[in-house]
Write a protein that holds these residues in place. Structure first.
Motif, PDB file in Angstrom:
ATOM      1  N   ILE A  37       0.708  -1.266   0.186  1.00  0.00           N
ATOM      2  CA  ILE A  37       0.109   0.229   0.006  1.00  0.00           C
ATOM      3  C   ILE A  37       0.581   1.104  -0.204  1.00  0.00           C
ATOM      4  CG2 ILE A  37      -1.529   1.012   1.675  1.00  0.00           C
ATOM      5  CD1 ILE A  37      -2.708  -1.791   2.775  1.00  0.00           C
ATOM      6  N   VAL A  38       0.611   2.014  -1.210  1.00  0.00           N
ATOM      7  CA  VAL A  38       1.525   3.303  -1.271  1.00  0.00           C
ATOM      8  C   VAL A  38       0.656   4.752  -0.816  1.00  0.00           C
ATOM      9  CG1 VAL A  38       3.023   4.877  -2.627  1.00  0.00           C
ATOM     10  CG2 VAL A  38       3.149   1.881  -2.554  1.00  0.00           C
ATOM     11  N   GLU A  39       0.907   4.900   0.104  1.00  0.00           N
ATOM     12  CA  GLU A  39       0.112   6.308   0.324  1.00  0.00           C
ATOM     13  C   GLU A  39       1.475   8.290   0.009  1.00  0.00           C
ATOM     14  OE1 GLU A  39      -2.087   9.062   3.731  1.00  0.00           O
ATOM     15  OE2 GLU A  39      -1.319   7.286   4.828  1.00  0.00           O
ATOM     16  N   PRO A  40       0.643   8.827  -0.865  1.00  0.00           N
ATOM     17  CA  PRO A  40       1.525   9.548  -1.254  1.00  0.00           C
ATOM     18  C   PRO A  40       0.731  10.661  -0.295  1.00  0.00           C
ATOM     19  CG  PRO A  40      -0.096   9.935  -2.718  1.00  0.00           C
ATOM     20  CD  PRO A  40      -0.253   8.953  -1.950  1.00  0.00           C
ATOM     21  N   GLY A  41       1.522  12.154  -0.162  1.00  0.00           N
ATOM     22  CA  GLY A  41       1.497  13.023   0.097  1.00  0.00           C
ATOM     23  C   GLY A  41       2.614  14.405   0.674  1.00  0.00           C
ATOM     24  N   PHE A  42       2.622  15.512   0.237  1.00  0.00           N
ATOM     25  CA  PHE A  42       3.463  16.929   0.639  1.00  0.00           C
ATOM     26  C   PHE A  42       3.954  16.379   2.305  1.00  0.00           C
ATOM     27  CE2 PHE A  42       1.885  18.107  -3.516  1.00  0.00           C
ATOM     28  CZ  PHE A  42       2.859  17.411  -3.925  1.00  0.00           C
ATOM     29  N   GLY A  43       4.760  17.507   2.031  1.00  0.00           N
ATOM     30  CA  GLY A  43       5.427  18.717   2.968  1.00  0.00           C
ATOM     31  C   GLY A  43       6.285  19.186   2.683  1.00  0.00           C
ATOM     32  N   ILE A 101      -0.158  27.099  -3.864  1.00  0.00           N
ATOM     33  CA  ILE A 101      -0.094  25.971  -3.465  1.00  0.00           C
ATOM     34  C   ILE A 101       0.262  25.149  -3.692  1.00  0.00           C
ATOM     35  CG2 ILE A 101      -2.626  27.057  -2.742  1.00  0.00           C
ATOM     36  CD1 ILE A 101      -3.987  24.875  -4.926  1.00  0.00           C
ATOM     37  N   THR A 102       1.002  23.940  -3.487  1.00  0.00           N
ATOM     38  CA  THR A 102       1.706  22.945  -3.994  1.00  0.00           C
ATOM     39  C   THR A 102       0.311  21.915  -4.631  1.00  0.00           C
ATOM     40  OG1 THR A 102       2.735  23.537  -2.283  1.00  0.00           O
ATOM     41  CG2 THR A 102       3.221  21.139  -3.472  1.00  0.00           C
ATOM     42  N   HIS A 103       0.631  20.626  -6.007  1.00  0.00           N
ATOM     43  CA  HIS A 103      -0.043  20.026  -6.562  1.00  0.00           C
ATOM     44  C   HIS A 103       1.213  18.853  -7.088  1.00  0.00           C
ATOM     45  CE1 HIS A 103      -3.478  18.739  -8.771  1.00  0.00           C
ATOM     46  NE2 HIS A 103      -2.533  18.944 -10.176  1.00  0.00           N
ATOM     47  N   ARG A 104      -0.005  18.290  -6.918  1.00  0.00           N
ATOM     48  CA  ARG A 104       1.484  16.551  -7.387  1.00  0.00           C
ATOM     49  C   ARG A 104       0.046  16.938  -8.637  1.00  0.00           C
ATOM     50  NH1 ARG A 104      -0.009  11.133  -6.373  1.00  0.00           N
ATOM     51  NH2 ARG A 104       1.904  10.272  -5.552  1.00  0.00           N
ATOM     52  N   HIS A 130       0.697  26.854  -7.705  1.00  0.00           N
ATOM     53  CA  HIS A 130      -0.575  27.018  -8.237  1.00  0.00           C
ATOM     54  C   HIS A 130      -1.296  28.004  -7.302  1.00  0.00           C
ATOM     55  CE1 HIS A 130      -0.707  24.301 -11.984  1.00  0.00           C
ATOM     56  NE2 HIS A 130      -0.764  23.544 -11.090  1.00  0.00           N
ATOM     57  N   GLN A 131      -1.664  29.495  -8.196  1.00  0.00           N
ATOM     58  CA  GLN A 131      -2.011  30.623  -7.105  1.00  0.00           C
ATOM     59  C   GLN A 131      -3.628  30.173  -6.449  1.00  0.00           C
ATOM     60  OE1 GLN A 131      -3.237  34.429  -8.901  1.00  0.00           O
ATOM     61  NE2 GLN A 131      -1.850  35.027  -7.661  1.00  0.00           N
ATOM     62  N   ALA A 132      -4.466  30.948  -5.329  1.00  0.00           N
ATOM     63  CA  ALA A 132      -5.434  31.129  -4.873  1.00  0.00           C
ATOM     64  C   ALA A 132      -5.506  32.088  -5.151  1.00  0.00           C
ATOM     65  CB  ALA A 132      -5.435  29.179  -4.508  1.00  0.00           C
ATOM     66  N   ARG A 133      -6.668  32.415  -3.894  1.00  0.00           N
ATOM     67  CA  ARG A 133      -7.123  33.412  -3.085  1.00  0.00           C
ATOM     68  C   ARG A 133      -7.555  32.783  -1.628  1.00  0.00           C
ATOM     69  NH1 ARG A 133      -5.956  38.172  -5.432  1.00  0.00           N
ATOM     70  NH2 ARG A 133      -4.844  38.437  -6.856  1.00  0.00           N
ATOM     71  N   VAL A 193      -7.622  19.575  -6.177  1.00  0.00           N
ATOM     72  CA  VAL A 193      -6.447  19.232  -5.135  1.00  0.00           C
ATOM     73  C   VAL A 193      -7.739  18.134  -5.287  1.00  0.00           C
ATOM     74  CG1 VAL A 193      -6.211  19.550  -2.607  1.00  0.00           C
ATOM     75  CG2 VAL A 193      -6.083  21.804  -3.663  1.00  0.00           C
ATOM     76  N   VAL A 194      -6.130  17.241  -5.136  1.00  0.00           N
ATOM     77  CA  VAL A 194      -6.762  15.723  -5.380  1.00  0.00           C
ATOM     78  C   VAL A 194      -5.840  15.126  -4.082  1.00  0.00           C
ATOM     79  CG1 VAL A 194      -7.049  16.048  -7.941  1.00  0.00           C
ATOM     80  CG2 VAL A 194      -4.709  15.898  -6.482  1.00  0.00           C
ATOM     81  N   PRO A 195      -6.514  13.533  -3.978  1.00  0.00           N
ATOM     82  CA  PRO A 195      -5.725  12.804  -2.787  1.00  0.00           C
ATOM     83  C   PRO A 195      -4.164  13.127  -3.548  1.00  0.00           C
ATOM     84  CG  PRO A 195      -7.555  12.490  -3.509  1.00  0.00           C
ATOM     85  CD  PRO A 195      -7.620  13.501  -4.406  1.00  0.00           C
ATOM     86  N   GLY A 196      -3.307  13.101  -2.321  1.00  0.00           N
ATOM     87  CA  GLY A 196      -1.626  13.296  -2.372  1.00  0.00           C
ATOM     88  C   GLY A 196      -1.165  14.599  -2.879  1.00  0.00           C
ATOM     89  N   ASP A 197      -2.218  15.552  -2.512  1.00  0.00           N
ATOM     90  CA  ASP A 197      -2.347  17.036  -3.056  1.00  0.00           C
ATOM     91  C   ASP A 197      -2.225  17.144  -0.919  1.00  0.00           C
ATOM     92  OD1 ASP A 197      -1.550  17.250  -4.721  1.00  0.00           O
ATOM     93  OD2 ASP A 197      -3.349  18.607  -5.803  1.00  0.00           O
ATOM     94  N   SER A 198      -2.465  16.754  -0.545  1.00  0.00           N
ATOM     95  CA  SER A 198      -2.626  16.817   1.681  1.00  0.00           C
ATOM     96  C   SER A 198      -1.048  16.969   1.886  1.00  0.00           C
ATOM     97  CB  SER A 198      -3.554  15.801   1.719  1.00  0.00           C
ATOM     98  OG  SER A 198      -4.987  16.235   1.681  1.00  0.00           O
TER      99      SER A 198
END
Length: 261
Positions: free
Chosen positions: A66-72, A162-165, A181-184, A207-212
């Motif tokens: 099982i592989v769970e991706p994300g950011f930090g 914000i950061t995107h995968r 990407h830019q958000a407000r 924002v999708v799973p993996g961007d968390s």
């Protein structure tokens, strides 16, 4: 070894559905989209952004991982280096496994047994988890990017990064590209007792799973980490992204503010 990649989207979507009930609260404004060039992102933001992957054996299927991706985000504060990420890692529990930390280009900066990584937790609440960073990757951390006072926090209408995968299919298979990407800020509010930003994408990215866990940046400072996407019933929107369980992601997301303590 056969692998099955699970993005744990159900939990994220369910949380998003709950949060969507708060839409339309005071302090929100309608925001027009503006062009944004990802190439303009400061290098120190790219350097501090890392991809986190937790790999654990599937207890129900031999030889399956099982592989769970994300950011930090790597930060430096009071002379120490920390890794800031989200708090809903499903595989960050007791049991065997491995953790990989990669830079935005996919190069491995650090890996360790899951148990060793868990023991590095220094702070955790319902939105943010902070780890003490190993010496091996301290050189990649920022000088001191964390906004230290309320004056440095964005307000309604301010632009943030914000950061995107991005998952790309190539002739060589599937590859991951980290984009910005830019958000407000649409609202500054409280969810589940925690201060959060409600953000609206300015280019339609969802924002999708993996961007968390991805950093939310304001004036070069890390002010939050990405938490979830607001979901609505499929009939309520005109966009054509594939729904899950009858729900449709919007361009509105929720980010947990960096703990101010």
């Amino acid at each position: 070894m056969k692998q099955r990649i699970l993005f744990f989207s159900l939990a994220l979507f369910f949380l998003g559905l709950l949060l969507s009930c708060g839409a339309g609260t005071g302090g929100e404004i309608a925001l027009a989209r503006e062009p944004f060039q990802s190439e303009s992102i400061p290098q120190h933001i790219k350097d501090a952004t890392v991809q986190i992957t937790i790999e654990v054996p599937d207890p129900d299927a031999p030889n399956v991982t099982i592989v769970e991706p994300g950011f930090g985000t790597l930060i430096r504060q009071d002379g120490e280096t920390f890794l800031v990420t989200h708090s809903h890692w499903k595989q960050l529990s007791e049991g065997p496994g491995l953790v990989y930390i990669r830079n935005v280009d996919g190069q491995i900066l650090y890996f360790s047994p899951l148990g060793d990584f868990r023991r590095r937790i220094r702070y955790s609440d319902g939105g943010t988890t902070i780890f003490k960073v190993p010496e091996a990757i301290q050189a990649h951390a920022l000088g001191n990017p964390v906004a230290g006072s309320a004056k440095a926090q964005p307000e309604v209408g301010d632009a943030v990064v914000i950061t995107h995968r991005e998952i790309l299919e190539t002739s060589f298979g599937v590859s991951i590209q980290v984009t910005f990407h830019q958000a407000r800020v649409q609202a500054v509010e409280t969810k589940n007792g925690l201060p959060v930003f409600r953000l609206q994408s300015q280019d339609g990215h969802t924002v999708v799973p993996g961007d968390s866990g991805g950093g939310v940046w304001f004036n070069g400072n890390l002010v939050a980490n990405m938490w979830t996407t607001i979901m609505v019933e499929r009939e309520a929107v005109s966009r054509t992204a594939e729904p899950a369980n009858g729900l449709q992601p919007t361009d509105i997301s929720i980010a947990a503010q960096f703990p101010q303590k």
